[in-house]
Write a protein that holds these residues in place. Structure first.
Motif, mmCIF file in Angstrom:
data_model
loop_
_atom_site.group_PDB
_atom_site.id
_atom_site.type_symbol
_atom_site.label_atom_id
_atom_site.label_comp_id
_atom_site.label_asym_id
_atom_site.label_seq_id
_atom_site.Cartn_x
_atom_site.Cartn_y
_atom_site.Cartn_z
ATOM 1 N N ARG A 1 -10.447 -3.496 1.384
ATOM 2 C CA ARG A 1 -9.491 -3.032 0.379
ATOM 3 C C ARG A 1 -9.145 -4.177 -0.568
ATOM 4 O O ARG A 1 -9.168 -5.334 -0.179
ATOM 5 N N TRP B 154 -5.920 -5.402 -2.424
ATOM 6 C CA TRP B 154 -4.486 -5.173 -2.624
ATOM 7 C C TRP B 154 -4.069 -5.413 -4.066
ATOM 8 O O TRP B 154 -2.993 -4.994 -4.474
ATOM 9 N N ALA C 69 0.831 -1.200 0.000
ATOM 10 C CA ALA C 69 0.000 0.000 0.000
ATOM 11 C C ALA C 69 0.868 1.255 0.000
ATOM 12 O O ALA C 69 0.552 2.241 -0.673
ATOM 13 N N HIS D 160 -3.553 -2.058 -5.341
ATOM 14 C CA HIS D 160 -2.270 -1.497 -4.918
ATOM 15 C C HIS D 160 -1.131 -2.078 -5.751
ATOM 16 O O HIS D 160 -0.219 -1.351 -6.158
ATOM 17 N N ALA E 29 2.377 1.724 -3.433
ATOM 18 C CA ALA E 29 1.396 2.171 -4.423
ATOM 19 C C ALA E 29 1.268 3.689 -4.454
ATOM 20 O O ALA E 29 0.759 4.245 -5.436
ATOM 21 N N ARG E 30 1.748 4.356 -3.413
ATOM 22 C CA ARG E 30 1.750 5.819 -3.392
ATOM 23 C C ARG E 30 2.909 6.379 -4.212
ATOM 24 O O ARG E 30 3.045 7.584 -4.362
#
Length: 294
Positions: free
Chosen positions: A216, A218, A108, A221, A111-112
């Motif tokens: 969520r 993933w 996660a 992500h 993924a930013r």
């Protein structure tokens, strides 16, 4: 994308350790532990990557280890990873290595698309944490946290019995959910009151973590990660349920399955895991666009 089962013949990483993009130093490594453990599970991996020439640190997530006084949230976990990455100095490339909860958190965070991220090793985290078993385990954990006296005894009985539903997914071989085997090694029944051993986090971290993770995907992500991803699973880990979907979702990924290991793959098969880790770190140094393993 590639997939393999680990064999004894493993190519050695580049002895110089220098990344192909011209960076002066090999990537530093940030290790991220699983649920109800701490950064202490990574001692053998820290020794290994430092011997390969990498600076490295093992963090404690919120509600664990030195941060036991905090509540677990993904946002706070991201801050912990931000701080760890920055600790190596400006411009230093960083690789993440996460197990279970730490693997989900690492994916996660990656993924930013943080600057200077070199790659991610995501272990024991290729099954989306969603659905009835996760909700059941989370709700039982809430009962244990809230219960007292007879209610507490009933909650603990429910945890032992209903927890089997979650274990059907997470357990394999001698593993326990989220690094539980390592947790018991840190603070088993015989360690009560031992000053030199940290206590395993309480059940509240299970409720907090699963609340954060539930709902969520993933896979989304993984699709957003723009650096190489190595997925590493123990062959006996039932959390491998979606490993092929994760492999297909990533733009640049490899999958390694370690024989005879379960969920706690880094501690159940440390030598094999370390060989994979060396290969992954060498791979993170290749030029963008090059073939995996080239």
């Amino acid at each position: 994308m590639t997939s393999t089962t680990l064999t004894p013949a493993v190519p050695a990483p580049d002895p110089a350790g220098a990344p192909a993009d011209g960076s002066a130093q090999p990537p530093a490594v940030v290790f991220v532990h699983g649920m109800r453990t701490s950064g202490a599970i990574w001692d053998r991996q820290l020794e290994h990557v430092r011997a390969l020439g990498h600076d490295a640190v093992a963090v404690d997530l919120p509600a664990h280890g030195a941060r036991a006084h905090e509540r677990f949230t993904l946002d706070r976990s991201f801050e912990v990873l931000d701080e760890a990455a920055a600790s190596f100095g400006p411009g230093r490339r960083v690789a993440l290595v996460g197990l279970s909860l730490g693997g989900y958190t690492s994916l996660a965070w990656a993924a930013r698309r943080p600057a200077n991220l070199a790659g991610v090793v995501a272990a024991a985290c290729t099954s989306d944490p969603k659905g009835k078993p996760v909700a059941l385990y989370r709700d039982v954990a809430r009962l244990v946290v809230a219960g007292g006296g007879a209610v507490g005894r009933g909650a603990r009985w429910a945890a032992r019995t209903s927890g089997a539903a979650w274990s059907a997914i997470t357990r394999a071989g001698r593993s326990l959910p989220g690094g539980g085997a390592s947790s018991h090694a840190l603070a088993g029944p015989g360690d009560a009151g031992a000053a030199h051993r940290p206590a395993a986090p309480g059940w509240h971290v299970v409720t907090d973590a699963l609340t954060q993770l539930a709902g969520r995907s993933w896979l989304a992500h993984v699709r957003d990660v723009d650096v190489p991803v190595w997925l590493v699973n123990g062959a006996r880990d039932h959390m491998r349920l979606d490993e092929q979907r994760y492999l297909a979702a990533a733009a640049d990924a490899a999958l390694v399955v370690v024989p005879r290991a379960g969920h706690d793959v880094n501690s159940e098969a440390p030598e094999a895991f370390n060989r994979v880790l060396g290969r992954a770190l060498a791979d993170f140094g290749r030029g963008r666009g090059a073939r995996l393993g080239a």
